[in-house]
Design a protein around this motif. Structure first.
Motif, mmCIF file in Angstrom:
data_model
loop_
_atom_site.group_PDB
_atom_site.id
_atom_site.type_symbol
_atom_site.label_atom_id
_atom_site.label_comp_id
_atom_site.label_asym_id
_atom_site.label_seq_id
_atom_site.Cartn_x
_atom_site.Cartn_y
_atom_site.Cartn_z
ATOM 1 N N VAL A 128 25.912 -24.873 27.610
ATOM 2 C CA VAL A 128 24.629 -25.385 28.081
ATOM 3 C C VAL A 128 23.728 -25.707 26.894
ATOM 4 N N LYS A 129 23.720 -24.829 25.892
ATOM 5 C CA LYS A 129 22.898 -25.034 24.698
ATOM 6 C C LYS A 129 23.795 -25.150 23.469
ATOM 7 N N ASP A 130 23.327 -25.935 22.518
ATOM 8 C CA ASP A 130 24.092 -26.132 21.293
ATOM 9 C C ASP A 130 23.993 -24.884 20.418
ATOM 10 N N LYS A 131 25.093 -24.210 20.227
ATOM 11 C CA LYS A 131 25.115 -23.059 19.331
ATOM 12 C C LYS A 131 26.528 -22.875 18.800
ATOM 13 N N GLU A 132 26.637 -22.203 17.669
ATOM 14 C CA GLU A 132 27.949 -21.990 17.055
ATOM 15 C C GLU A 132 28.618 -20.770 17.663
ATOM 16 N N VAL A 133 29.887 -20.914 18.022
ATOM 17 C CA VAL A 133 30.670 -19.826 18.597
ATOM 18 C C VAL A 133 31.384 -19.087 17.470
ATOM 19 N N GLN A 134 31.077 -17.813 17.344
ATOM 20 C CA GLN A 134 31.723 -16.983 16.326
ATOM 21 C C GLN A 134 32.960 -16.319 16.920
ATOM 22 N N TRP A 135 34.116 -16.519 16.290
ATOM 23 C CA TRP A 135 35.356 -15.891 16.725
ATOM 24 C C TRP A 135 36.315 -15.833 15.550
ATOM 25 N N ASP A 136 37.442 -15.124 15.729
ATOM 26 C CA ASP A 136 38.398 -15.005 14.622
ATOM 27 C C ASP A 136 39.558 -15.981 14.743
ATOM 28 N N GLY A 137 39.565 -16.831 15.790
ATOM 29 C CA GLY A 137 40.582 -17.863 15.935
ATOM 30 C C GLY A 137 41.883 -17.414 16.562
ATOM 31 N N ASN A 138 41.950 -16.151 17.034
ATOM 32 C CA ASN A 138 43.227 -15.627 17.538
ATOM 33 C C ASN A 138 43.314 -15.528 19.061
ATOM 34 N N ALA A 139 42.243 -15.919 19.762
ATOM 35 C CA ALA A 139 42.183 -15.677 21.206
ATOM 36 C C ALA A 139 43.241 -16.419 22.005
ATOM 37 N N LEU A 140 43.731 -17.532 21.484
ATOM 38 C CA LEU A 140 44.683 -18.341 22.247
ATOM 39 C C LEU A 140 46.137 -17.877 22.074
ATOM 40 N N LYS A 141 46.348 -16.913 21.199
ATOM 41 C CA LYS A 141 47.712 -16.497 20.883
ATOM 42 C C LYS A 141 48.454 -15.945 22.098
ATOM 43 N N LYS A 142 47.745 -15.209 22.961
ATOM 44 C CA LYS A 142 48.393 -14.594 24.126
ATOM 45 C C LYS A 142 48.483 -15.538 25.321
ATOM 46 N N MET A 143 47.840 -16.699 25.244
ATOM 47 C CA MET A 143 47.805 -17.616 26.401
ATOM 48 C C MET A 143 49.035 -18.513 26.399
ATOM 49 N N GLU A 144 50.173 -17.916 26.665
ATOM 50 C CA GLU A 144 51.449 -18.602 26.516
ATOM 51 C C GLU A 144 51.710 -19.648 27.596
ATOM 52 N N ASN A 145 50.895 -19.663 28.665
ATOM 53 C CA ASN A 145 51.066 -20.657 29.727
ATOM 54 C C ASN A 145 49.887 -21.618 29.822
ATOM 55 N N LEU A 146 49.048 -21.649 28.801
ATOM 56 C CA LEU A 146 47.898 -22.544 28.809
ATOM 57 C C LEU A 146 48.371 -23.990 28.742
ATOM 58 N N LYS A 147 47.960 -24.788 29.734
ATOM 59 C CA LYS A 147 48.416 -26.177 29.822
ATOM 60 C C LYS A 147 47.324 -27.179 29.443
ATOM 61 N N ILE A 148 46.081 -26.856 29.791
ATOM 62 C CA ILE A 148 44.968 -27.779 29.549
ATOM 63 C C ILE A 148 43.854 -27.030 28.840
#
Length: 642
Positions: free
Chosen positions: A310-330
């Motif tokens: 909704v608002k422009d802001k920077e998302v702080q993360w370590d970049g590893n959140a998608l590692k476990k999403m082995e069935n992510l299609k979109i």
């Protein structure tokens, strides 16, 4: 036969009952058979047939044990009588045939004319009568009543259920209840709405949940594009089923659905894992997504993520959140800036759209084999002035769409992109640093190719094989100085735009032999000087396929160039030559047999007109101040409009 259809809770049954009560005494026999869908599942259609005959004839001594045996009995018992039959909640042709047989023209069946939503004023009046038993109400309840009506969103069923829940309670209790409804949809309403959902086939349910969670208000073409690519099956049939079931509407080529239907779909997904968003199949609420990303709580349950902050802001993360999403299609990321890019992307990904992608390349170990759409548009991050290159894409043989628009630091596209056999769209518009394309391309499935506003691009690749599906090539505002003769292998090309290519010096003659070319736009190519013929080519073979518009406005064309160009335009209907620098309109323009409209306004150095097309209908030569008297007379004598 009259029918009524609409979404659950919109008042279909109430309306049918009202009609039934008004006209039933005009018929020999009459029957209102309710809840067909539910009762056919509980007790079967044979039992419904027995109930129907008993209601219409008053006899229960008729015995039959199969659908087919009952149909002729029903027809014979009712033939010759004036019968009113209302079948409530029919959802299949089998039910209709079992209960109406071949004489359904006599009956009223609830599935044809759509029930329109009530207006805000009508809903408020209904609410007052239900809540206060009068059209008047205590003024202190006025604002909270309007809020309740707003929540119901015109659905009579919702009004009825909300009133039954709030009746007799205080204003504070009303406010508390409505606060709860808006966070978690009211269960009683949801159960009614879910009846249509539960009757869907599994793959149709999947498409419904996708639309309810992500695509309300989207263009239908965009939904089809994303879901066909991401789900690996064509969703057209499923979408038509949802329209037929009144779960969605197609309005002005956009998909609409009632707010409560949207809430119902999202609630189904929320209940997959109420306390752990990372274990749901779909994530759309930005707070849930940010929580999953920051806390690394992803799982293999999630198939689609679409993030719009909704608002422009920077998302702080370590970049590893998608590692476990082995069935992510979109995965779609828009209006969100990330501190770093992902360290992992699942190999299951079929659609990756990430605006302002925060890295210079995709993760090193990402396997793009299943990727169908790659869109990293608007990525303009600077990485210590390092060169950004589209990497080797030879492993992405299923890729259909590659969009890198406005990727400001992109310099080079790897040669492998030129050999992606399924690629349909290649868009690299406004990549202002782009200098190097593949040396050659052979893309048999390609439909559109666009490099507009790539000012640093100096050359166009060789076409290495026939490309019959490419209909559009956009090269406007590029730094290209020449085009290869092999451009003639784009045999399906309908539109070629080279506007404002100010360094373009010559055109290959093969352009003028493209068989399906409709439009050639060369507006303001000021250094364009000649048409280069292929070795051994004879003049007579240079007939352009262009049939619609050729535009050379603001080009500093020479008399020699024009004399070479005009015989190529045998099939052109509209030719624009405004502001060009010529002194003679040559006689060879007589060869433009299809030309209907010709404009050469503000050609101030034009002195002599030596001929005109034989079938011309409209000529405009405004402000051609150097024309001789004889040339002016030629115009006035041969055309009716100047």
């Amino acid at each position: 036969m009259v029918g009524i259809y609409g979404m659950g809770g919109s008042g279909k049954t109430t309306l049918a009952c009202a009609v039934y009560n008004c006209i039933a005494d005009q018929f020999d026999s009459f029957c209102f058979l309710g809840d067909i869908r539910e009762n056919s599942l509980k007790c079967g259609l044979v039992q419904l047939q027995k109930m129907l005959l008993f209601e219409l004839t008053g006899k229960n001594d008729i015995k039959f044990c199969s659908l087919n045996k009952a149909i002729p009995i029903i027809e014979s018992r009712l033939r010759g009588k004036k019968v009113l039959l209302i079948l409530d909640d029919v959802d299949s042709l089998e039910q209709l045939k079992a209960l109406a047989g071949d004489i359904c023209c006599m009956f009223m069946v609830l599935k044809e004319s759509e029930v329109e939503e009530l207006s805000r004023a009508e809903v408020l009046e209904l609410f007052r009568w239900d809540a206060f038993k009068t059209n008047e109400m205590d003024r202190s309840y006025e604002d909270i009543s309007k809020r309740a009506v707003l929540y119901s969103n015109g659905l009579p069923l919702a009004v009825e259920i909300i009133v039954s829940d709030l009746y007799g309670k205080t204003i504070l209790e009303w406010k508390s209840a409505l606060d709860t409804y808006e966070k978690i949809p009211y269960e009683n309403i949801q159960e009614i709405l879910r009846v249509s959902y539960h009757g869907l086939k599994e793959f149709v349910k999947e498409i419904f949940l996708d639309i309810a969670c992500f695509f309300k208000g989207y263009r239908l073409s965009d939904i089809l594009n994303i879901l066909c690519s991401g789900r690996d099956f064509d969703p057209d049939y499923a979408i038509q089923v949802l329209v037929d079931k009144s779960l969605i509407k197609i309005d002005d080529r956009h998909v609409r659905l009632h707010d409560m239907i949207e809430d119902m779909g999202r609630e189904i997904v929320r209940l997959e894992s109420p306390a752990k968003p990372g274990e749901r199949s779909r994530l759309w609420f930005y707070k849930d997504i940010l929580n999953v990303f920051k806390e690394n709580k992803g799982s293999d349950k999630t198939e689609i993520i679409m993030l719009h902050l909704v608002k422009d802001k920077e998302v702080q993360w370590d970049g590893n959140a998608l590692k476990k999403m082995e069935n992510l299609k979109i995965l779609v990321i828009e209006k969100a800036r990330f501190s770093i890019g992902p360290n992992h992307l699942p190999k299951s990904l079929r659609v990756l759209k990430w605006r302002d992608y925060p890295e210079s390349s995709l993760p090193v170990h990402f396997d793009p084999k299943k990727l169908v759409i790659l869109d990293l548009s608007m990525s303009c991050i600077t990485f210590n002035n390092q060169v950004i290159i589209v990497p080797d894409m030879s492993g992405a043989q299923n890729l259909k769409k590659l969009h890198l628009d406005s990727f400001k630091n992109l310099v080079e596209v790897h040669d492998s992109v030129g050999f992606l056999g399924k690629l349909e769209d290649l868009n690299l518009n406004r990549c202002t640093s782009l200098r190097v394309l593949p040396h050659g391309i052979n893309l048999p499935s390609l439909k559109t190719m666009s490099f507009r506003n790539c000012a640093s691009l100096k050359s166009f690749p060789e076409i290495l094989g026939k490309m019959e599906n490419t209909t559009y090539l956009g090269l406007s505002d590029t730094g290209i100085s020449e085009l290869p003769f092999s451009i003639g292998l784009l045999e399906g090309l309908a539109t070629l735009t080279i506007d404002r290519c100010k360094e373009l010096l010559e055109l290959p003659s093969s352009i003028f032999m493209l068989p399906k070319l409709e439009t050639l736009e060369a507006y303001s190519c000021k250094d364009l000087a000649r048409i280069k013929k292929c070795k051994g080519q004879v003049h007579e073979t240079m007939y352009s396929g262009a049939k619609s518009v050729v535009d050379f406005n603001f080009c500093h064309l020479s008399d020699e160039f024009l004399a070479t160009l005009l015989p190529c335009l045998h099939y052109v209907r509209n030719l624009s030559l405004d502001y060009i620098i010529i002194t003679i309109l040559p006689s060879c323009i007589n060869e433009c047999h299809s030309l209907k409209e010709l404009t050469f306004n503000n050609c101030m150095e034009l002195r002599e007109i030596r001929g005109l097309p034989p079938n011309i209908k409209h000529i405009s030569a405004i402000n051609c101040t150097s024309l001789t008297s004889q040339s002016k007379d030629t115009l006035l004598n041969q055309v009716s409009y100047l």
